[in-house]
Design an enzyme around this catalytic site. Structure first.
Site, short mmCIF file in Angstrom:
data_model
loop_
_atom_site.label_atom_id
_atom_site.label_comp_id
_atom_site.label_asym_id
_atom_site.label_seq_id
_atom_site.Cartn_x
_atom_site.Cartn_y
_atom_site.Cartn_z
CB THR A 162 -16.45 -22.48 8.76
OG1 THR A 162 -15.07 -22.81 8.83
CG2 THR A 162 -16.59 -20.97 8.63
NE ARG A 284 9.94 4.13 10.47
CZ ARG A 284 10.16 4.54 11.70
NH1 ARG A 284 9.49 5.58 12.20
NH2 ARG A 284 11.04 3.93 12.46
CB ILE A 353 7.36 -2.96 4.61
CG1 ILE A 353 8.07 -3.56 3.38
CG2 ILE A 353 7.11 -1.47 4.39
CD1 ILE A 353 7.22 -3.55 2.12
CG HIS A 354 3.75 -2.15 8.59
ND1 HIS A 354 3.48 -2.65 7.33
CD2 HIS A 354 2.77 -1.25 8.85
CE1 HIS A 354 2.36 -2.10 6.87
NE2 HIS A 354 1.92 -1.24 7.76
N GLY A 355 8.23 -2.88 10.06
CA GLY A 355 9.20 -2.92 11.15
C GLY A 355 8.52 -3.24 12.47
N GLY A 356 8.97 -2.60 13.54
CA GLY A 356 8.43 -2.86 14.87
C GLY A 356 6.95 -2.55 14.98
CD GLU A 379 -12.39 -25.20 1.70
OE1 GLU A 379 -11.89 -25.13 2.85
OE2 GLU A 379 -13.47 -24.70 1.41
CB THR A 381 -2.10 -29.24 3.95
OG1 THR A 381 -1.92 -30.54 3.35
CG2 THR A 381 -2.80 -29.39 5.28
CD GLU A 383 2.52 -30.13 3.21
OE1 GLU A 383 3.54 -29.45 3.35
OE2 GLU A 383 1.39 -29.75 3.61
#
Length: 401
Positions: A162, A284, A353-356, A379, A381, A383
């Site tokens: 990075t 909505r 919640i936003h749907g489509g 940093e 996984t 696991e």
């Protein structure tokens, strides 16, 4: 009711810093983040603004021109920045880890040389541990350093760097067998080198190449790269701490505070997802009323808010433990694991919640949905975190039979 994820016991200075960062995020990051992310454009104006605020020197001691603040202050600032755009927090994090490693492990000469310019934002840091075939097995590092007079010659390929292109200082972990007999545990023959370079891509100094940006599903804007060393000559005085064989421990110390940072990023992204979800649920309408008045949506909001609070509390606890000087690998592992998992779940619920419309690039939640998965692997996984947590628990609860 107060906003979610409040932190009690902060000083006036900490509250002032956080208020300044939050104001910057609301005015300078959120309005442009999605557009820049879709273009995969480096947020230079945002980075310049954070430099002016002193964020690149937040934890660097005052004697080197920094603000000398705590890990907790830094983590809370990261939480705010990630709430605006997670990629920006990644730009700061790698710089911060290198500065932290220098502060903790560097020689006096290395601190004097690098830290003032890092605090001013003149030098941007990156750190490089992973390799193409490595995954989480750090002991399998194949990049190596060979002593040649007053220099070391570095050879090998590193991955997932990075800030690889925009940085001017990279802390690189390689194998250095000089002075370390055959058969010694692999992690005891690793060394961290401080490699200065020119920002950019291609050959950035003799023997060092940054091929270009890796194309990613999310986490755009920030450059993620490979790093190729082919006969790279580094002076011996650029060994972090001046002694070979300590690189693994130095890197793990940096990654430990980095896990607090990733937990903070998860908290910030989850907070933003909750904000978007609770706002959209009140705007909505279905079946003659706002969907927020439907019990199914209220249940989702309740679960999301609880996860935001829980992750924030664990992140704060891990930061405070490290600030106290105590060992915090258990708390950092738990915080990173919980915050990243909860972040994924909160973002997905906001998406539902936003749907489509959540599938449309016009809505901010689409970007968050692509960004959250990176936190599951950054940093270490889930696991790896569970393995760290499990080992530490067995140390604390060892059965005496």
């Amino acid at each position: 009711m107060s906003r979610l994820a409040q932190t009690h016991g902060l000083t006036d200075v900490q509250r002032e810093i956080l208020a300044t960062v939050r104001d910057f995020v609301d005015k300078e990051i959120i309005p442009v983040a999605t557009e820049l992310e879709h273009r995969d454009e480096y947020p230079q104006a945002i980075v310049d603004g954070l430099t002016e605020l002193g964020l690149f020197g937040l934890m660097i001691p005052e004697e080197y021109g920094g603000l000398g603040e705590s890990l907790l202050t830094y983590a809370l600032c990261v939480e705010e920045i990630a709430r605006g755009w997670m990629s920006v927090s990644g730009i700061i994090n790698t710089h911060f880890i290198v500065a932290y490693m220098l502060k903790r492990h560097g020689t006096r000469e290395q601190k004097d040389h690098f830290l003032p310019r890092m605090a001013a934002g003149e030098i941007r840091g990156a750190f490089s541990m992973s390799e193409p075939g490595l995954g989480s097995d750090v002991s399998a590092i194949t990049s190596k350093a060979v002593k040649d007079g007053d220099e070391y010659v570095l050879t090998g390929q590193k991955m997932w760097l990075t800030n690889g292109g925009t940085s001017s200082l990279v802390a690189v972990l390689v194998r250095s067998d000089e002075g370390h007999p055959e058969g010694m545990a692999p992690h005891k023959s690793m060394t961290t080198f401080l490699v200065e370079k020119e920002p950019g891509f291609g050959e950035v100094r003799p023997g060092l190449t940054i091929p270009g940006k890796i194309e990613k599903m999310g986490y755009k804007g920030v450059d993620t790269t490979e790093l190729i060393m082919d006969g790279l000559r580094v002076p011996a005085d650029q060994v972090l701490g001046g002694v070979t064989g300590r690189g693994f421990y130095q890197m793990m110390d940096g990654v430990e505070v980095g896990r607090v940072n990733v937990a903070a990023r998860g908290c910030g992204v989850a907070q933003r997802a909750f904000e978007l979800g609770v706002r959209y649920a009140q705007q909505r309408h279905t079946f003659g009323k706002p969907i927020a008045q439907h019990q199914a949506i209220q249940f989702k909001l309740a679960e999301m808010a609880t996860k935001v609070e829980a992750a924030h509390a664990m992140m704060v606890n891990a930061a405070r433990k490290k600030d106290s000087g105590e060992r915090n690998d258990l708390e950092a592992g738990m915080a990173k694991y919980l915050a990243s998992e909860y972040c994924k779940e909160v973002v997905e619920d906001a998406f539902r919640i936003h749907g489509g419309y959540g599938f449309s690039k016009e809505y901010e939640i689409e970007r968050l949905y692509r960004e959250a998965p990176m936190l599951l692997i950054g940093e270490g996984t889930a696991e790896i975190q569970k393995m760290i947590i499990g080992r530490r628990l067995l140390e604390e609860y060892r059965f005496q039979g």
